[in-house]
Design a protein around this motif. Structure first.
Motif, PDB file in Angstrom:
ATOM      1  N   PRO A   1      47.542  47.718  24.956  1.00 19.12           N
ATOM      2  CA  PRO A   1      46.305  47.455  24.197  1.00 19.12           C
ATOM      3  C   PRO A   1      46.575  46.984  22.787  1.00 19.12           C
ATOM      4  N   GLU A   2      47.797  47.203  22.269  1.00 23.60           N
ATOM      5  CA  GLU A   2      48.027  46.885  20.868  1.00 23.60           C
ATOM      6  C   GLU A   2      48.661  45.507  20.670  1.00 23.60           C
ATOM      7  N   LEU A   3      48.761  44.704  21.729  1.00 25.07           N
ATOM      8  CA  LEU A   3      49.363  43.384  21.581  1.00 25.07           C
ATOM      9  C   LEU A   3      48.661  42.603  20.472  1.00 25.07           C
TER      10      LEU A   3
ATOM     11  N   VAL B   1      45.879  36.435  29.911  1.00 24.23           N
ATOM     12  CA  VAL B   1      44.925  37.421  30.429  1.00 24.23           C
ATOM     13  C   VAL B   1      45.469  38.798  30.098  1.00 24.23           C
ATOM     14  N   LEU B   2      44.603  39.666  29.582  1.00 25.40           N
ATOM     15  CA  LEU B   2      45.048  41.004  29.216  1.00 25.40           C
ATOM     16  C   LEU B   2      44.338  42.048  30.060  1.00 25.40           C
ATOM     17  N   VAL B   3      45.100  43.025  30.500  1.00 27.74           N
ATOM     18  CA  VAL B   3      44.511  44.222  31.114  1.00 27.74           C
ATOM     19  C   VAL B   3      44.990  45.373  30.242  1.00 27.74           C
ATOM     20  N   PRO B   4      44.242  45.679  29.183  1.00 24.28           N
ATOM     21  CA  PRO B   4      44.791  46.604  28.180  1.00 24.28           C
ATOM     22  C   PRO B   4      45.003  48.016  28.719  1.00 24.28           C
ATOM     23  N   ARG B   5      44.066  48.504  29.546  1.00 27.94           N
ATOM     24  CA  ARG B   5      44.172  49.906  29.971  1.00 27.94           C
ATOM     25  C   ARG B   5      43.978  50.013  31.484  1.00 27.94           C
ATOM     26  N   PRO B   6      45.024  49.738  32.249  1.00 24.57           N
ATOM     27  CA  PRO B   6      44.876  49.789  33.707  1.00 24.57           C
ATOM     28  C   PRO B   6      44.838  51.210  34.244  1.00 24.57           C
TER      29      PRO B   6
ATOM     30  N   ARG C   1      46.041  52.712  37.921  1.00 25.97           N
ATOM     31  CA  ARG C   1      46.177  51.624  38.893  1.00 25.97           C
ATOM     32  C   ARG C   1      47.050  50.499  38.377  1.00 25.97           C
TER      33      ARG C   1
ATOM     34  N   GLY D   1      48.908  48.477  41.084  1.00 29.13           N
ATOM     35  CA  GLY D   1      48.031  47.605  41.859  1.00 29.13           C
ATOM     36  C   GLY D   1      47.613  46.377  41.068  1.00 29.13           C
ATOM     37  N   VAL D   2      47.323  46.586  39.777  1.00 27.61           N
ATOM     38  CA  VAL D   2      46.928  45.469  38.917  1.00 27.61           C
ATOM     39  C   VAL D   2      48.088  44.487  38.781  1.00 27.61           C
TER      40      VAL D   2
ATOM     41  N   LEU E   1      48.053  40.583  39.939  1.00 28.40           N
ATOM     42  CA  LEU E   1      48.247  39.486  38.993  1.00 28.40           C
ATOM     43  C   LEU E   1      49.543  38.727  39.265  1.00 28.40           C
TER      44      LEU E   1
ATOM     45  N   GLY F   1      37.762  45.590  31.896  1.00 28.97           N
ATOM     46  CA  GLY F   1      39.145  45.872  32.285  1.00 28.97           C
ATOM     47  C   GLY F   1      40.040  44.675  32.158  1.00 28.97           C
TER      48      GLY F   1
ATOM     49  N   VAL G   1      49.042  45.451  16.988  1.00 27.33           N
ATOM     50  CA  VAL G   1      47.880  45.756  16.151  1.00 27.33           C
ATOM     51  C   VAL G   1      47.140  46.873  16.858  1.00 27.33           C
TER      52      VAL G   1
END
Lengths: 245, 525
Positions: free
Chosen positions: A89-91, A107-112, A115, A118-119, A123, B372, B417
Motif C-alpha cells: 500500500p505504501e508504493l 495496477v495496484l492491489v494494495p491490501r489483498p 487472498r 489467489g490475486v 494477475l 481492491g 509513501v
C-alpha cells in the motif's frame, strides 16, 4: 544433490561450476526452451542477472527495498508491459512515475489480505510483471502451481521475501546518501550495492548503482549512472563478473 | 414516391427559449436570438416592431429598444423539440426529424385513419394547437415541396399528387439552400426554381457536380431523398421488486441475478452493450441510494450483480442511507451509456490481451470489492499522501493536476509513501524531544530517531523485534520546510514542517512535525 556434489573430495571448484552450468542449461531446455525471452532490466543490474535481464516465466526473490521494486518494474513497463503491484500500500506513485513506470499500465492491489496468492495467480495470467509482498508463507506446492502459470504465460514474478524455486535473489544494500548535511542541503541521490545470488550459481555478483536518482533523474540505476556519473558506471560494469563470497 | 407531410413550427428557437425551464421571459415580450451579433430568429412582437432576421444587434435594438436578447443555443432547440416529437409520434407513427422545429412523416397512415390527407393534417395541427404549439403543415409528393408548402401555409397547404414541379416552379431560386449556386444562377438569369428545373439534368450534373444535380432534382419536384423514420428510443430499464424487502446484500445480489441477465440480453438483442450503468436501490420508504458505475469494457450479468452488491455494501456501511434500513424493495438498472456490440465482440481466435486483462481484474475486484484493485495517478497537493491518487479500476481517473504546489517535495521522490502517517520520535543529543522554535527553526539538533517496533515496514528487513522500539543515530538532516495549507480558513488551516533525515543504517526518511508530533511521511530506501 547439492550436498552430495560438495561431498565429493575430487571435485574442484571449477569443475563444480561447469557442471552446475550444464545442469542448469539442461533443466532450462526441458523447462522453458533453451532461451526464454528476457525483459529489460536497468543497466546496472542487468549485468548481474543471468541472461542480462528478467527471464520471463520465472520468479525472483527480493529484499524489502522499495526503490529496487520501482527500478525493476521501470524498464519492462517503459517497454510496454503491464505491471501489477500486490500487497504494497505504501508504493510511492510519484517515485514510480519518475523512474519511468507508465502509470496507465500499472495496477495496484494494495491490501489483498488472506487472498494474496489467489490475486497473484489471477494477475500473473494477464500482466507482464507481478511484484508481490506475500501475506504469509507459501507452501512448495502452491509455489509450484504458480510457477507453472508463470512459465505458461511468460510472466515475471518479483517477490519481496523468500520464495521457493526463485531464479535468483536480488538484494539492495543500505544506500549511501549524498546531498544532505547536518541541518542543511537536500537529499540528492542514494548509491547502493546490488547483490544477485543466482540459484546454484557461484556466489553473489555485486555492483554499485545509483538506486535513487538525483534531480528528477529516474531511479533506473543504469540511466542515472550513465548520465550522472561515468565513473560509477565503469565501476558497475567492471565489477559485473567479480564473484564475492 | 411516397407522399409526405411536413410539420413546421415557425420561430422554433424562440418557442424553445420560451419553453425551456431557465427562461424568464414573459409571453408576448419582443425576443430575438442572436448568433455572432446577427438576429437569427425573432418573436412576433419583435417582428411587429420591425426586427427582421439577418439584422445586426444594434439595428434591431434601435428598432425596438425593449427587445430582449438571447444567445443561439442549438442544443436547447433540439432538447425542447424532443418532447414535441414524442407527442407527434403518439398521434401518428413514423416520424423523421429534419432539424429542430421541422419534421416529416408519412401521410398514408393518418390519411387512411382520418379519411383523407387534408383532414389528417388538420387534425394533427389542431391537436398540436391544443398543446399550445403553433404549427403549419404542408403535404406533397416530395419532402422539399412539402416543406415549401408548409412554409407558405395558413394552417395546411396541400399540393395535389404529381403537382410538385408546378407548385415549385414560380418560387425564388434562393430556396435551394445553396447560396453560392443560387447567386451563380441569378447571375445566369435564372430566378425561379422552374427556370432552373428546365435546364437539362445531364448538363447540370456535368457543370455543378452531384450536389448541383441534387438541387436540380429538388427544384424539378423529384426529391430523391428517402424517408427514414426515427427509431423510437427503446426503453432498456430493467426492474425487480422484492416482497417482502430483502435486508442482506447476498439476498439482493441473488435476487437481482435473473434481472441482470435479462437486462444484458435485451441490450444484446438490439446489438448494444452497456458501458455505464445506473443502479437505483429503493427501500420501502421510497428513495434509496443510486449511483452510476462505469466499466472498463462492457458490463456482463455478473458485473452488474457485483455493482449492485458493492453499492449495497457501501450504502449500508454509510449511516446516511437511512432509507434502506428496512431493506431493499426495488432495484432498477438503467443503461446510462451504450456502445455497439461489434466493438466489444471477442475476436474469432480467442480474446485480445486487453480483454483478458479486464476480465482478470474484474475477477479480482469481485473477490476484494471495488477498491481492491486500483489504478494510480499523481494528483495535486503538498503532502505526499495527498498526491497519491488511487482510483478503483474501471472508474474514470481524476483529471491530472499540474498546478504548482509550493511546498511540495522536490525530486527524488520517496519510493514508499505511507497512506497513514506512522508516529516516530526524534530526540536531540540529550534525549529531549525536538520541537519547533518560535522562529520556525528546529529547537535542538535532531540526533536520534526512535521507530515504533510495530510500524509497518519500518525495519529494513521488516523484522524489527516485537515490543522493542528501534533507536538509530541520525547522520544527516535538513529542515524544517514549512507546509501551510488552507491558510484562508480559520478552521481548516493546517501547518506542518517537513524534515529529511538519514540514519546510521542508511535509512532515508521524510518526516513531518505537526503540532509537536513527529510522523513518517515517506521513505527513500
Amino acid at each position: 544433490m547439492r550436498s552430495a556434489a560438495l561431498a565429493r573430495p575430487a571435485a574442484t571448484a571449477d569443475e563444480l561450476a561447469r557442471l552446475r552450468e550444464r545442469i542448469e542449461r539442461i533443466e532450462r531446455t526441458s523447462r522453458i526452451g533453451s532461451e526464454a525471452p528476457v525483459l529489460p532490466a536497468p543497466a546496472g543490474i542487468a549485468g548481474l542477472l543471468p541472461g542480462g535481464g528478467l527471464r520471463t516465466g520465472t520468479a525472483y526473490s527480493l529484499d524489502r527495498s522499495m526503490p529496487l521494486i520501482t527500478a525493476l518494474l521501470a524498464a519492462p513497463s517503459a517497454a510496454g508491459a503491464w505491471c501489477a503491484v500486490i500487497g504494497m500500500p505504501e508504493l510511492g506513485i510519484e517515485a514510480a512515475e519518475a523512474s519511468g513506470i507508465a502509470l496507465d499500465r500499472l495496477v495496484l492491489v494494495p491490501r489483498p489480505g488472506e487472498r494474496w496468492l489467489g490475486v497473484a495467480a489471477a494477475l500473473a495470467e494477464v500482466v507482464g510483471v507481478v511484484a508481490l509482498r506475500p501475506g504469509g508463507t507459501v507452501r512448495d506446492g502452491e509455489a509450484a502451481r504458480l510457477a507453472a502459470r508463470l512459465r505458461e504465460r511468460e510472466t515475471v514474478l518479483l517477490v519481496q521475501g523468500r520464495w521457493p524455486g526463485a531464479e535468483a535473489s536480488i538484494r539492495a544494500g543500505a544506500p549511501d546518501w549524498t546531498g544532505l548535511g547536518e541541518g542543511h542541503g537536500c537529499l540528492d541521490r542514494g548509491e547502493a550495492t546490488i547483490a544477485v545470488d543466482v540459484r546454484r550459481g557461484p556466489g553473489s555478483r555485486r555492483a554499485r548503482v545509483v538506486l535513487v536518482g538525483s534531480s528528477g533523474l529516474p531511479a533506473v540505476p543504469g540511466d542515472a549512472v550513465g548520465r550522472g556519473d561515468a565513473g560509477t558506471g565503469h565501476e558497475a560494469t567492471g565489477r559485473r563478473l567479480r564473484a564475492v563470497g | 414516391m411516397e407522399r409526405c407531410l411536413v410539420l413546421w413550427f415557425p420561430d422554433w428557437p424562440i418557442v424553445a427559449l420560451q419553453r425551456s425551464p431557465e427562461s424568464r421571459h414573459p409571453a408576448g415580450a419582443p425576443l430575438a436570438i442572436l448568433a455572432q451579433n446577427v438576429v437569427v430568429a425573432c418573436s412576433d412582437a419583435a417582428r411587429r416592431e420591425g426586427v427582421r432576421r439577418g439584422m445586426r444587434r444594434r439595428d434591431a435594438q434601435a428598432r425596438c429598444p425593449e427587445l430582449r436578447l438571447a444567445a443561439e443555443d442549438p442544443s436547447r432547440d433540439a432538447r425542447e423539440f424532443l418532447p414535441v416529437a414524442d407527442r407527434i409520434e403518439q398521434l401518428a407513427p413514423g416520424l423523421q426529424l429534419l432539424r429542430p422545429g421541422l419534421c416529416v412523416l408519412r401521410i398514408r397512415g393518418p390519411a387512411r385513419y382520418y379519411g383523407g390527407e387534408r383532414p389528417a393534417a388538420l387534425a394533427l395541427v389542431r391537436l398540436l394547437h391544443e398543446e399550445g404549439l403553433e404549427v403549419r403543415a404542408g403535404i406533397a409528393d416530395g419532402r422539399f415541396a412539402a416543406e415549401q408548402a408548409a412554409r407558405r401555409a395558413e394552417d395546411v397547404l396541400l399540393v395535389p399528387e404529381g403537382d410538385d414541379a408546378a407548385f415549385l416552379a414560380p418560387l425564388p431560386i434562393a430556396l435551394i439552400e445553396d447560396e453560392r449556386l443560387a447567386t451563380l444562377l441569378i447571375g445566369l438569369g435564372i430566378r425561379t426554381l422552374g427556370e432552373f428545373a428546365r435546364l437539362g439534368a445531364h448538363d447540370v450534373h456535368h457543370r455543378f457536380g452531384p450536389d448541383g444535380a441534387l438541387r436540380h432534382a429538388l427544384a424539378a419536384g423529384l426529391d430523391p431523398r428517402r424517408f427514414a423514420a426515427r427509431e423510437a428510443a427503446p426503453d432498456h430499464t430493467a426492474e425487480v421488486a422484492f416482497e417482502p424487502p430483502l435486508a442482506l446484500a447476498d439476498q439482493v445480489a441473488f435476487g437481482v441475478r435473473m434481472t441482470a441477465e435479462r437486462f444484458i440480453d435485451a441490450l444484446a438483442r438490439t446489438g448494444l452493450v452497456c458501458t455505464e450503468l445506473r443502479v437505483e436501490l429503493d427501500g420501502p420508504a421510497g428513495d434509496g441510494i443510486e449511483r452510476v458505475w462505469t466499466h472498463p469494457a462492457a458490463f456482463d450479468a455478473a458485473a452488474v450483480v457485483d455493482r449492485v452488491r458493492w453499492q449495497l455494501e457501501g450504502g449500508l456501511a454509510a449511516a446516511a442511507a437511512a432509507a434502506l434500513r428496512e431493506g431493499v424493495e426495488r432495484v432498477r438498472l438503467t443503461p446510462e451509456a451504450v456502445a455497439s456490440r461489434s466493438a466489444h465482440e471477442p475476436g474469432l481466435f480467442g480474446r485480445g490481451a486487453d480483454e483478458r486483462l479486464v476480465h482478470a481484474l474484474s475477477r479480482v475486484q469481485a473477490m476484494l470489492g471495488p477498491a481492491g484493485v486500483v489504478t494510480p495517478s499523481v494528483g495535486g497537493g503538498r503532502r505526499l499522501a495527498e498526491r497519491q491518487r488511487l482510483t478503483p479500476w474501471g472508474e474514470r481517473p481524476p483529471r491530472p493536476d499540474d498546478r504548482p504546489w509550493p511546498g511540495r517535495l522536490p525530486p527524488p521522490y520517496p519510493a514508499s509513501v505511507y497512506p497513514e502517517p506512522i508516529p516516530i520520535e526524534v530526540h536531540d543529543a540529550h534525549g529531549a524531544p525536538v520541537r519547533l522554535a518560535e522562529r520556525g527553526t528546529a529547537q535542538g539538533e535532531p540526533t536520534w530517531i526512535t521507530i515504533a517496533a510495530d510500524g509497518s515496514g519500518t525495519g529494513r528487513d521488516g523484522r524489527a523485534a516485537p515490543g522493542r522500539a528501534e533507536r538509530r543515530r541520525i547522520t544527516a538532516w535538513a529542515g524544517p520546510w514549512p507546509l501551510v495549507e488552507r491558510g484562508w480558513s480559520p478552521t481548516e488551516r493546517r501547518r506542518a514542517d517537513r524534515f529529511q533525515i538519514v540514519d546510521e543504517t542508511g535509512g532515508a526518511w521524510t518526516l513531518l512535525l505537526e503540532r509537536d508530533e513527529w510522523s513518517i511521511e515517506g521513505r527513500y530506501d
